[in-house]
Motif scaffolding. Sequence first.
Motif, short mmCIF file in Angstrom:
data_model
loop_
_atom_site.label_atom_id
_atom_site.label_comp_id
_atom_site.label_asym_id
_atom_site.label_seq_id
_atom_site.Cartn_x
_atom_site.Cartn_y
_atom_site.Cartn_z
N TYR A 47 -38.81 -0.61 2.31
CA TYR A 47 -39.93 -1.12 1.50
C TYR A 47 -40.14 -2.62 1.68
CZ TYR A 47 -35.82 -1.99 -1.37
OH TYR A 47 -34.57 -2.37 -1.79
N CYS A 48 -39.29 -3.27 2.49
CA CYS A 48 -39.35 -4.73 2.59
C CYS A 48 -39.38 -5.19 4.05
CB CYS A 48 -38.12 -5.32 1.89
SG CYS A 48 -38.13 -7.10 1.72
N THR A 86 -32.15 -16.47 -4.31
CA THR A 86 -32.52 -15.23 -3.67
C THR A 86 -32.70 -15.47 -2.18
OG1 THR A 86 -34.16 -13.43 -3.71
CG2 THR A 86 -34.94 -15.57 -4.43
N GLY A 87 -33.33 -14.52 -1.49
CA GLY A 87 -33.56 -14.69 -0.05
C GLY A 87 -34.62 -13.69 0.40
N GLU A 89 -31.14 -12.56 2.33
CA GLU A 89 -29.90 -12.26 1.62
C GLU A 89 -29.17 -13.58 1.37
OE1 GLU A 89 -28.46 -10.07 -0.16
OE2 GLU A 89 -26.73 -11.40 -0.27
N PRO A 90 -29.10 -14.02 0.12
CA PRO A 90 -28.55 -15.36 -0.16
C PRO A 90 -27.09 -15.51 0.27
CG PRO A 90 -28.99 -14.14 -2.19
CD PRO A 90 -29.61 -13.37 -1.10
N THR A 115 -29.65 -12.96 -6.93
CA THR A 115 -30.00 -11.58 -6.54
C THR A 115 -29.45 -11.34 -5.15
OG1 THR A 115 -32.06 -11.67 -7.79
CG2 THR A 115 -31.91 -9.98 -6.14
N THR A 116 -28.68 -10.27 -4.99
CA THR A 116 -28.06 -9.98 -3.69
C THR A 116 -28.10 -8.50 -3.40
OG1 THR A 116 -25.95 -9.99 -2.48
CG2 THR A 116 -25.79 -9.96 -4.87
N SER A 139 -29.11 -5.39 -5.82
CA SER A 139 -30.09 -4.37 -5.48
C SER A 139 -29.36 -3.12 -5.03
CB SER A 139 -31.00 -4.87 -4.35
OG SER A 139 -31.71 -6.00 -4.79
N ASP A 178 -30.85 -3.51 -9.51
CA ASP A 178 -32.29 -3.37 -9.28
C ASP A 178 -32.55 -2.24 -8.28
OD1 ASP A 178 -32.93 -5.38 -10.99
OD2 ASP A 178 -33.84 -6.70 -9.50
N VAL A 180 -35.56 -0.10 -6.37
CA VAL A 180 -36.96 0.17 -6.06
C VAL A 180 -37.10 1.69 -5.94
CG1 VAL A 180 -38.87 -0.18 -4.44
CG2 VAL A 180 -37.21 -2.02 -4.83
N ILE A 207 -37.72 -0.47 -10.39
CA ILE A 207 -38.86 -1.30 -9.96
C ILE A 207 -39.88 -0.42 -9.25
CG2 ILE A 207 -39.54 -3.31 -8.57
CD1 ILE A 207 -36.63 -4.24 -8.66
N TYR A 209 -42.56 0.46 -6.56
CA TYR A 209 -42.79 0.05 -5.17
C TYR A 209 -44.07 -0.80 -5.13
CZ TYR A 209 -43.28 1.14 -0.07
OH TYR A 209 -43.38 1.10 1.29
N MET A 210 -43.95 -2.00 -4.59
CA MET A 210 -45.10 -2.93 -4.58
C MET A 210 -45.65 -3.07 -3.16
SD MET A 210 -43.61 -5.99 -6.92
CE MET A 210 -45.11 -6.97 -6.91
N VAL A 212 -46.44 -5.62 -1.54
CA VAL A 212 -46.34 -7.04 -1.17
C VAL A 212 -46.31 -7.19 0.35
CG1 VAL A 212 -45.19 -7.92 -3.22
CG2 VAL A 212 -43.85 -6.72 -1.49
N GLY A 358 -38.75 -14.12 -1.35
CA GLY A 358 -37.60 -13.92 -2.24
C GLY A 358 -37.70 -12.84 -3.28
N1 SAM Z 1 -31.46 -9.63 -0.41
C1 SAM Z 1 -31.48 -9.73 -1.83
C2 SAM Z 1 -31.55 -8.36 -2.44
O1 SAM Z 1 -31.60 -7.37 -1.71
O2 SAM Z 1 -31.52 -8.28 -3.67
C3 SAM Z 1 -32.58 -10.63 -2.39
C4 SAM Z 1 -33.94 -10.59 -1.77
S1 SAM Z 1 -34.86 -9.11 -2.04
C5 SAM Z 1 -36.38 -9.50 -1.21
C6 SAM Z 1 -35.27 -9.27 -3.74
C7 SAM Z 1 -35.81 -8.06 -4.41
O3 SAM Z 1 -37.08 -7.73 -3.87
C8 SAM Z 1 -34.95 -6.83 -4.28
O4 SAM Z 1 -34.52 -6.39 -5.54
C9 SAM Z 1 -35.87 -5.84 -3.64
O5 SAM Z 1 -35.59 -4.60 -4.14
C10 SAM Z 1 -37.25 -6.35 -4.03
N2 SAM Z 1 -38.34 -5.85 -3.17
C11 SAM Z 1 -38.53 -6.09 -1.87
N3 SAM Z 1 -39.63 -5.43 -1.40
C12 SAM Z 1 -40.15 -4.77 -2.46
C13 SAM Z 1 -41.27 -3.90 -2.64
N4 SAM Z 1 -42.07 -3.57 -1.62
N5 SAM Z 1 -41.51 -3.41 -3.87
C14 SAM Z 1 -40.70 -3.73 -4.90
N6 SAM Z 1 -39.62 -4.53 -4.80
C15 SAM Z 1 -39.34 -5.05 -3.60
#
Ligand code: SAM
Length: 359
Positions: A47-48, A86-87, A89-90, A115-116, A139, A178, A180, A207, A209-210, A212, A358
């Motif tokens: 999702y990212c 955050t990052g 991955e921080p 957040t990791t 996460s 967290d 998703v 969470i 799904y966004m 983004v 982030g």
């Molecule tokens: N690497 C760290 C982690 O995995 O928590 C921090 C960065 S990560 C981008 C931060 C948060 O963004 C995570 O909890 C991840 O689940 C959320 N995230 C990333 N893409 C997303 C999406 N499309 N929809 C919802 N949450 C998303």
Amino acid sequence: MSDEYTESRSRVRCGTLPGVPILDLHGRPLGSLRLSVTDRCNLRCQYCMPEDEYLWLPREDVLTFEEISRLADVFGRAGVDRLRLTGGEPLLRRNLAALIADLAAKPWLRDLALTTNGVLLAPVAADLKRAGLHRLTVSLDTLRRDRFEQLTRMDALPAVLSGIDAARQAGFARIKLDTVVMRGTNDDELTSLVEFAREIDAEVRFIEYMDVGGATQWRPEAVFTRAEMLTRLEERYGIVEPLIEDSSAPAARYRLPSGQTIGIISSTSQPFCRTCDRARLTADGVLLLCLYAQHGTDLRRPLRAGASPEMMLDLVQAVWRGRADRGAEERLHTRSRGSYIPLTVLKRDAHLEMHTRGG
Ligand code: SAM
């Protein structure tokens, strides 16, 4: 303006003129900052970061700890009293504990969180605690090893679970998990994750799904909404009671009949832009105000060119005062919704990616 809104304004402190919060064009105060310390990530969550190749920020552009610390102080003077690292991955950032120790000592700081994805957490959890980190969010989208690998392209669930264990042993209480939730991918694991959170005295936050930047495979049908999550939980546990809280936190919290609490972040189906008090700083010093922002303000250049703390403060305040976005709410009114930023555009500008801004 509602009472709820007036109250959230009056809670805010302000660096330059005590008692006078900086407000944006919708009357939102600046209260928290998400600091991305790297755009690199060791996972490739579907999702990212579903693509095979990425454009990374040039290493020389990435802020040093000293630069991050100076900018954090500028935000502290502008009213921020909560920081989240955050990052990317921080924990990929070398010697992160040193930055945490520096930030934790800031007199204006009330809350310091990280957040990791937890993959690298086990060996450093105790260092992070000793350095002064207050809170930890991990996460965790699945408890099934094969599914974890499919979702992230790394067989790392055991490492994440060891990381969570090490964090608890190091003294981190009430860790947040967290998740998703994606229809057809992990929506069948809601109750397993609730049970897991109960066992380890954590709070799970589901969470939506966004769409983004970076979520190039997003489609509306894959969104498992808050309403659906609540129905699923009520089928299993009975009445799920909403908690009434005065908070700018993104998660709406609920209590199960057992007393256990959970959170739901409904950014897609029921966005909450009106209570957003968050600014974001990318690892190379670009200030972004919204996850959906297409442009940001470069703070690295003036900082490296020798701008004084007062000049930086003026800049940050001017940007926040001009803030008018309501990104998630605007997306809600988009008629035919697909992934937000086309891949061809993402490939030209790393700043549009969720892993750069982030989350
Ligand atoms: N690497 C760290 C982690 O995995 O928590 C921090 C960065 S990560 C981008 C931060 C948060 O963004 C995570 O909890 C991840 O689940 C959320 N995230 C990333 N893409 C997303 C999406 N499309 N929809 C919802 N949450 C998303």
